[in-house]
Design a protein around this motif. Structure first.
Motif, PDB file in Angstrom:
ATOM      1  N   PRO A   1       0.835  -1.208   0.000  1.00  0.00           N
ATOM      2  CA  PRO A   1       0.000   0.000   0.000  1.00  0.00           C
ATOM      3  C   PRO A   1       0.868   1.255   0.000  1.00  0.00           C
ATOM      4  N   ILE A   2       0.213   2.399  -0.181  1.00  0.00           N
ATOM      5  CA  ILE A   2       0.869   3.699  -0.085  1.00  0.00           C
ATOM      6  C   ILE A   2       0.402   4.374   1.194  1.00  0.00           C
ATOM      7  N   HIS A   3       1.348   4.828   2.019  1.00  0.00           N
ATOM      8  CA  HIS A   3       1.023   5.597   3.225  1.00  0.00           C
ATOM      9  C   HIS A   3       1.520   7.027   3.023  1.00  0.00           C
ATOM     10  N   ILE A   4       0.701   8.004   3.422  1.00  0.00           N
ATOM     11  CA  ILE A   4       1.082   9.398   3.242  1.00  0.00           C
ATOM     12  C   ILE A   4       0.921  10.159   4.551  1.00  0.00           C
ATOM     13  N   ALA A   5       1.876  11.029   4.828  1.00  0.00           N
ATOM     14  CA  ALA A   5       1.879  11.800   6.073  1.00  0.00           C
ATOM     15  C   ALA A   5       0.753  12.830   6.085  1.00  0.00           C
ATOM     16  N   PRO A   6       0.379  13.320   7.274  1.00  0.00           N
ATOM     17  CA  PRO A   6      -0.643  14.378   7.341  1.00  0.00           C
ATOM     18  C   PRO A   6      -0.185  15.646   6.621  1.00  0.00           C
ATOM     19  N   ILE A   7      -1.143  16.340   6.014  1.00  0.00           N
ATOM     20  CA  ILE A   7      -0.902  17.609   5.325  1.00  0.00           C
ATOM     21  C   ILE A   7      -1.730  18.684   6.020  1.00  0.00           C
ATOM     22  N   PRO A   8      -1.138  19.836   6.368  1.00  0.00           N
ATOM     23  CA  PRO A   8      -1.926  20.898   7.004  1.00  0.00           C
ATOM     24  C   PRO A   8      -3.123  21.283   6.142  1.00  0.00           C
ATOM     25  N   ASP A   9      -4.281  21.464   6.766  1.00  0.00           N
ATOM     26  CA  ASP A   9      -5.512  21.736   6.025  1.00  0.00           C
ATOM     27  C   ASP A   9      -5.757  23.239   5.943  1.00  0.00           C
ATOM     28  N   SER A  10      -4.809  23.941   5.326  1.00  0.00           N
ATOM     29  CA  SER A  10      -4.942  25.386   5.137  1.00  0.00           C
ATOM     30  C   SER A  10      -4.303  25.746   3.805  1.00  0.00           C
ATOM     31  N   GLY A  11      -4.728  26.882   3.214  1.00  0.00           N
ATOM     32  CA  GLY A  11      -4.168  27.297   1.937  1.00  0.00           C
ATOM     33  C   GLY A  11      -4.285  26.188   0.899  1.00  0.00           C
ATOM     34  N   LEU A  12      -3.205  25.954   0.153  1.00  0.00           N
ATOM     35  CA  LEU A  12      -3.198  24.893  -0.850  1.00  0.00           C
ATOM     36  C   LEU A  12      -3.302  23.509  -0.224  1.00  0.00           C
ATOM     37  N   GLY A  13      -3.063  23.408   1.078  1.00  0.00           N
ATOM     38  CA  GLY A  13      -3.237  22.127   1.764  1.00  0.00           C
ATOM     39  C   GLY A  13      -4.666  21.607   1.657  1.00  0.00           C
TER      40      GLY A  13
END
Length: 319
Positions: free
Chosen positions: A292-304
């Motif tokens: 599988p692919i695991h991805i880190a959290p991304i801030p949910d602001s602006g382009l996030g």
């Protein structure tokens, strides 16, 4: 459909002329924009628009974005209610799509609108796309140049990996600079609705419009990019991972150790520009190793917000 010998064109006068000639003949050409590569067809031709749906395997109820050279060209197709004029003046050309009421005699194929009384319009900033529009002298419908529901293309190689043999050509002008699709807004007399997060952050828009009303996954699809499952890799995708599982292809954000990264420095602009390229790379590794692919959290602001919107749809259960 009969297979094509898909050609790669250079972003010079000859390539632009050939792209415009194919489009005028009802053929499909993948064109670069600042957001992602678009699968372009003559927006006034039923045949060309039908070919877009066929090449992508796209549901017919999912509308297409029409690309135009200018705001003046858009005024000939649609009404501009509410904040539409101000938004177009501030952000066109650029990564903004406006969903607007159609004018009588607009001349577009009915396949473009997915049966709606509105149309999604954009004036792209990319110089090569603008040169093709000028040479063609008419609007093009151009959803992302990838099989429907799969990872969007930000290079010509991504286009060829998904659509080679299905389209006439791809005009290769290098990687897209924004890297996520346009923001889609629906201005009206009661305010402006946000139909899709994208390359224009809402923080840039709301000083002009006031607070946007999110309407990004409605019961009825009103604009491209609103399907629950979209932008999906072939491998399973796990979001907000701590990246501790060694039996996964790990995509980081920031300095954490990972196989790939959206931005080593935690820059959201860089992360948006690299999102689909990184997903393509991760998917190839994951499928080769059955992981599988695991991805880190991304801030949910602006382009996030746009990045997280794409990731949530990419990780959604497949229909």
């Amino acid at each position: 459909m009969a297979p094509y010998q898909t050609q790669t064109l250079h972003p010079d006068a000859e390539g632009i002329d050939r792209a415009a000639a194919w489009l005028a003949d009802g053929q499909l050409v993948a064109l670069p924009t600042e957001t992602v590569y678009g699968l372009a067809g003559d927006a006034t031709s039923d045949l060309a628009c039908a070919r877009i749906f066929e090449a992508k395997g796209r549901p017919r109820f999912n509308p297409l974005i029409v690309h135009l050279p200018s705001r003046e060209a858009a005024r000939g197709i649609a009404e501009f209610p509410g904040d539409a004029e101000a938004l177009a003046g501030a952000f066109w050309p650029g990564p903004l799509t406006l969903v607007l009421p159609l004018k009588p005699g607009h001349g577009l194929s009915p396949l473009v609108t997915g049966g709606l009384e509105t149309v999604a319009l954009r004036v792209p900033e990319h110089g090569v796309m603008q040169a093709v529009l000028a040479k063609l002298g008419g609007p093009v419908a151009a959803p992302s140049a990838n099989p429907s529901g799969r990872i969007s293309p930000t290079t010509a190689a991504h286009v060829l990996a998904g659509l080679s043999g299905r389209i006439a050509a791809v005009l290769d002008a290098g990687p897209c600079t924004v890297g996520v699709e346009s923001t889609i807004l629906a201005p009206g007399p009661e305010g402006t609705r946000l139909l899709r997060e994208g390359g224009l952050p809402r923080e840039a828009v709301e000083p002009l419009t006031g607070p946007l009303v999110p309407d990004t996954t409605p019961g009825t699809v009103q604009a491209p990019g609103q399907l629950g499952s979209h932008y999906a890799p072939a491998a399973a995708l796990v979001l907000n991972s701590d990246l501790s599982d060694p039996h996964a292809i790990r995509i980081g954000f920031g300095p954490a150790e990972a196989d790939l990264t959206l931005s080593r420095t935690g820059d959201l602009v860089e992360a948006a520009a690299s999102l689909f390229r990184t997903l393509h790379e991760a998917d190839a590794l994951a499928m080769a190793r059955n992981l599988p692919i695991h991805i880190a959290p991304i801030p949910d602001s602006g382009l996030g917000r746009a990045i997280n919107d794409r990731l949530r749809r990419a990780a959604a259960p497949r229909s």
